[in-house]
Design an enzyme around this catalytic site. Sequence first.
Site, mmCIF file in Angstrom:
data_model
loop_
_atom_site.group_PDB
_atom_site.id
_atom_site.type_symbol
_atom_site.label_atom_id
_atom_site.label_comp_id
_atom_site.label_asym_id
_atom_site.label_seq_id
_atom_site.Cartn_x
_atom_site.Cartn_y
_atom_site.Cartn_z
ATOM 1 N N ARG A 243 -22.654 -6.973 9.962
ATOM 2 C CA ARG A 243 -21.349 -6.336 9.763
ATOM 3 C C ARG A 243 -21.571 -4.939 9.188
ATOM 4 O O ARG A 243 -22.406 -4.754 8.291
ATOM 5 C CB ARG A 243 -20.475 -7.139 8.790
ATOM 6 N N GLU A 272 -14.725 -0.398 12.684
ATOM 7 C CA GLU A 272 -14.648 -0.630 14.135
ATOM 8 C C GLU A 272 -13.222 -0.592 14.640
ATOM 9 O O GLU A 272 -12.336 -1.092 13.940
ATOM 10 C CB GLU A 272 -15.269 -2.000 14.468
ATOM 11 N N HIS A 290 -20.757 -3.464 19.329
ATOM 12 C CA HIS A 290 -20.633 -4.868 18.877
ATOM 13 C C HIS A 290 -20.932 -5.839 20.036
ATOM 14 O O HIS A 290 -20.083 -6.652 20.412
ATOM 15 C CB HIS A 290 -19.234 -5.122 18.293
HETATM 16 C C1 8YV Z 1 -18.431 -12.068 18.007
HETATM 17 C C2 8YV Z 1 -19.568 -11.778 15.747
HETATM 18 O O1 8YV Z 1 -18.460 -11.380 19.195
HETATM 19 O O2 8YV Z 1 -19.415 -14.131 15.752
HETATM 20 C C3 8YV Z 1 -19.405 -13.104 15.109
HETATM 21 O O3 8YV Z 1 -19.292 -13.115 13.867
HETATM 22 O O4 8YV Z 1 -19.736 -10.822 15.104
HETATM 23 C C4 8YV Z 1 -19.561 -11.518 17.195
HETATM 24 O O5 8YV Z 1 -20.806 -11.787 17.704
HETATM 25 C C5 8YV Z 1 -17.062 -11.882 17.389
HETATM 26 O O6 8YV Z 1 -17.016 -12.280 16.069
HETATM 27 C C6 8YV Z 1 -16.009 -12.647 18.134
HETATM 28 O O7 8YV Z 1 -14.867 -12.840 17.341
#
Ligand code: 8YV
Length: 329
Positions: A243, A272, A290
């Site tokens: 993150r 983001e 992402h």
């Molecule tokens: C996803 C992510 O694409 O799963 C996670 O925490 O950061 C990503 O890989 C995203 O969260 C989908 O909501």
Amino acid sequence: MPSKRPLVVVTRKLPDSVETRMMELFDVRLNLTGQALSQAELIAAMQEADVLVPTVTDRLDAETLEQAGPKLRLIANFGTGIDHIDLLKAQEKSILISNTPDVLTEDTADMAMALILSVPRRLAEGERLMRAGAWEGWSPTFMLGNRISGKRLGIIGLGRIGSAVARRAKGFGLSVHYHNRKRVHPEIEAELEATWWESLDQMLAHIDILSIHCPHTPSTYHLLSARRLKLLRPHAYLVNVSRGEIVDEDQLAHMLLHGELAGAGLDVFEQEPAVNPKLLALDNVVLLPHLASATIESRIEMGEKVIVNIKAFWDGFPPPDRVLTSQGM
Ligand code: 8YV
């Protein structure tokens, strides 16, 4: 739990097969537009739904959750990270949270490894140069990067994804170092030939490449603060597929610009989808939108997990991927 089908509101377009299965099992409101819901639309969805299926792009803060309707009992998040959901407020409102761990581990680790390779080897820079028609031919000293093999990789968070990165890194001849609040089981350390650093500060000062794999929580916000980033040596690289909020992005950009860090590979950002303009201006940074878990296989399996969580819950069982409030702390 009532036996009728739950009303499930899904906030984003999901793979067709996932949507089809949801329609077979539940009363579903799909989002066919592909656009994120506005905050007002999100609140409206939470007022009518029994189950909400949000993603990382939905902001479910305390103020928003406060306005959830009385029927809303489960938020079955499509994704593993749950930092966009105020877990305490959800608990106060008796709303359970589930997520989708495991199924995106290997794809996310692949992307971290891709960045670990691309940044020191200047892959994106080379690609940009070719497309600009600026290649003047081979030369012994042209566009030299840095060797991967033999270097020290520091992993923050040796959990599922961190361990999958460590396995890959070993294959590329990197030695694995890690910092976790709790040391992992000796068998895992032995398998990964991983060295534990109790002190994150100490580890930062001794590694060549840093890869971040801890969740974003109130205690990891700017874990890589200006002070800690300065502990990295000027030849070090930083990779983040976790993150954006974990790294002080302004300081990172400043150090990259002034040669205080060699490069960075970033798949996630503090604001983001906005990207810090200072990062956009730098050549020694690989920027990705992402994408770490963006494979069709991961997305379908994430959807299947969401369905299993909803089904179990509606049948009166705990969702298998229930998130406990303490996980968000
Ligand atoms: C996803 C992510 O694409 O799963 C996670 O925490 O950061 C990503 O890989 C995203 O969260 C989908 O909501």
